[in-house]
Design an enzyme around this catalytic site. Structure first.
Site, short mmCIF file in Angstrom:
data_model
loop_
_atom_site.label_atom_id
_atom_site.label_comp_id
_atom_site.label_asym_id
_atom_site.label_seq_id
_atom_site.Cartn_x
_atom_site.Cartn_y
_atom_site.Cartn_z
N ASP A 41 11.34 -68.61 -17.13
CA ASP A 41 12.10 -67.59 -17.85
C ASP A 41 11.69 -67.62 -19.32
OD1 ASP A 41 14.95 -66.03 -16.97
OD2 ASP A 41 14.55 -66.15 -19.13
N ASP A 67 6.72 -65.87 -21.05
CA ASP A 67 6.86 -64.42 -21.05
C ASP A 67 5.94 -63.89 -19.97
OD1 ASP A 67 6.80 -61.70 -21.46
OD2 ASP A 67 6.25 -61.81 -23.59
N VAL A 68 6.52 -63.39 -18.88
CA VAL A 68 5.71 -62.99 -17.74
C VAL A 68 5.01 -61.65 -17.94
CG1 VAL A 68 6.92 -64.37 -16.01
CG2 VAL A 68 7.77 -62.07 -16.58
N ASN A 94 11.09 -62.11 -9.76
CA ASN A 94 12.44 -61.62 -9.98
C ASN A 94 12.70 -61.12 -11.40
OD1 ASN A 94 15.51 -61.57 -9.46
ND2 ASN A 94 15.32 -63.05 -11.14
N TYR A 160 13.01 -47.53 -15.21
CA TYR A 160 13.46 -48.56 -14.27
C TYR A 160 13.18 -48.11 -12.83
CZ TYR A 160 16.58 -51.94 -12.00
OH TYR A 160 17.10 -52.94 -11.22
N LYS A 164 10.62 -49.88 -10.16
CA LYS A 164 11.11 -50.44 -8.90
C LYS A 164 10.50 -49.74 -7.70
CE LYS A 164 13.68 -53.73 -10.58
NZ LYS A 164 13.27 -55.13 -10.37
N THR A 195 25.39 -59.41 -12.20
CA THR A 195 24.43 -60.12 -13.04
C THR A 195 24.66 -59.74 -14.50
OG1 THR A 195 22.81 -58.32 -12.93
CG2 THR A 195 22.69 -60.01 -11.20
#
Length: 260
Positions: A41, A67-68, A94, A160, A164, A195
């Site tokens: 994360d 940082d992905v 995720n 978004y 997705k 969440t």
């Protein structure tokens, strides 16, 4: 049955977006099964605090702040996992960020790039460097977290929903490419889940979750899931029980898509 396409006790899995929500619940689920987890994360403080709460000795976890959206950092994550010397049998993509009040016209190019980068490009980057490790282990599974917005969306979430939807398509082509290597690729399509992302949305709107239209009754269609409920599905997707599932989606949505 693909005898090698799942994670089991003693194996390792990489989980991104691991500091909270679905990611944290997934880490806890897998650790509870005796699976070693590389918890990744960007929020290093929150990540370290959470992981210490479930694995204080660090016997089944390794915290990796990264940082992905950075190719260099994704490569470093996978290098660290390789150096641990445990078979890497899974990757859970995720990490995600929400989008609110963002139509195509109202979304800045900077925001568009940021949301697509976190919600879609990061999956490509992590998979690019994790797949050789999973292949070396004889196979395994990649679990990509999408959203019901890939199927039925709403106003103001254009980047978004686009990301997705891309996750869903990416899952399918990855599954075809990786089948010869005993690597399954599964897409998870969660409905609304309790969440930090969802609660931030409610705060922005100045409303409670109930006022936003989410029912609270446990038997209501479209209720809000607890992160642990989605984590159970992710854990299943990684397991032997899902060895015949690849290139398709598991949809823990509380039945909401039945209405669309």
């Amino acid at each position: 049955m693909r005898e090698k396409s799942f994670a089991a006790k003693g194996d390792a899995v990489i989980v991104t977006g691991a500091a909270g929500g679905i990611g944290a619940a997934t880490v806890e689920n897998l650790v509870g099964q005796g699976i070693f987890v590389f918890a990744v994360d960007k929020n290093s403080e929150a990540l370290a605090k959470f992981v210490a709460s479930i694995d204080p000795q660090g016997s089944l976890t390794q915290v990796i702040a990264a940082d992905v959206t950075s190719e260099k950092e994704c490569q470093a994550v996978c290098d660290a996992a390789k150096n641990k010397g445990i078979r890497i049998k899974g990757l859970v993509n995720n990490a995600a960020v929400g989008a609110f009040k963002m139509s195509v016209e109202s979304t800045s190019f900077e925001d568009w790039q940021r949301i697509i980068s976190i919600n879609l490009t990061s999956l490509y980057l992590m998979a690019k460097y994790a797949l050789p490790l999973i292949r070396e282990a004889g196979g395994g599974a990649v679990v990509n977290i999408s959203s019901i917005h890939a199927y039925a969306t709403s106003t103001g979430v254009s980047p978004y929903a686009a990301a997705k939807g891309g996750v869903l398509a990416l899952t399918k082509t990855m599954a075809l490419d990786l089948a010869p290597d005993n690597i399954r690729v599964v897409c998870i399509i969660p409905g609304a889940t309790d969440t930090p992302m969802l609660r931030q949305h409610a705060e922005r709107e100045g409303k409670t979750l109930a006022e936003l239209g989410f029912p609270s009754s446990e038997n209501a269609i479209g209720r809000i899931a607890q992160p642990e409920e989605v984590a159970d599905v992710i854990a299943f997707a990684l397991s032997r029980g899902a060895s015949f599932i690849t290139g398709s989606s598991l949809i823990p949505d509380g039945g909401i898509l039945a209405k669309f």
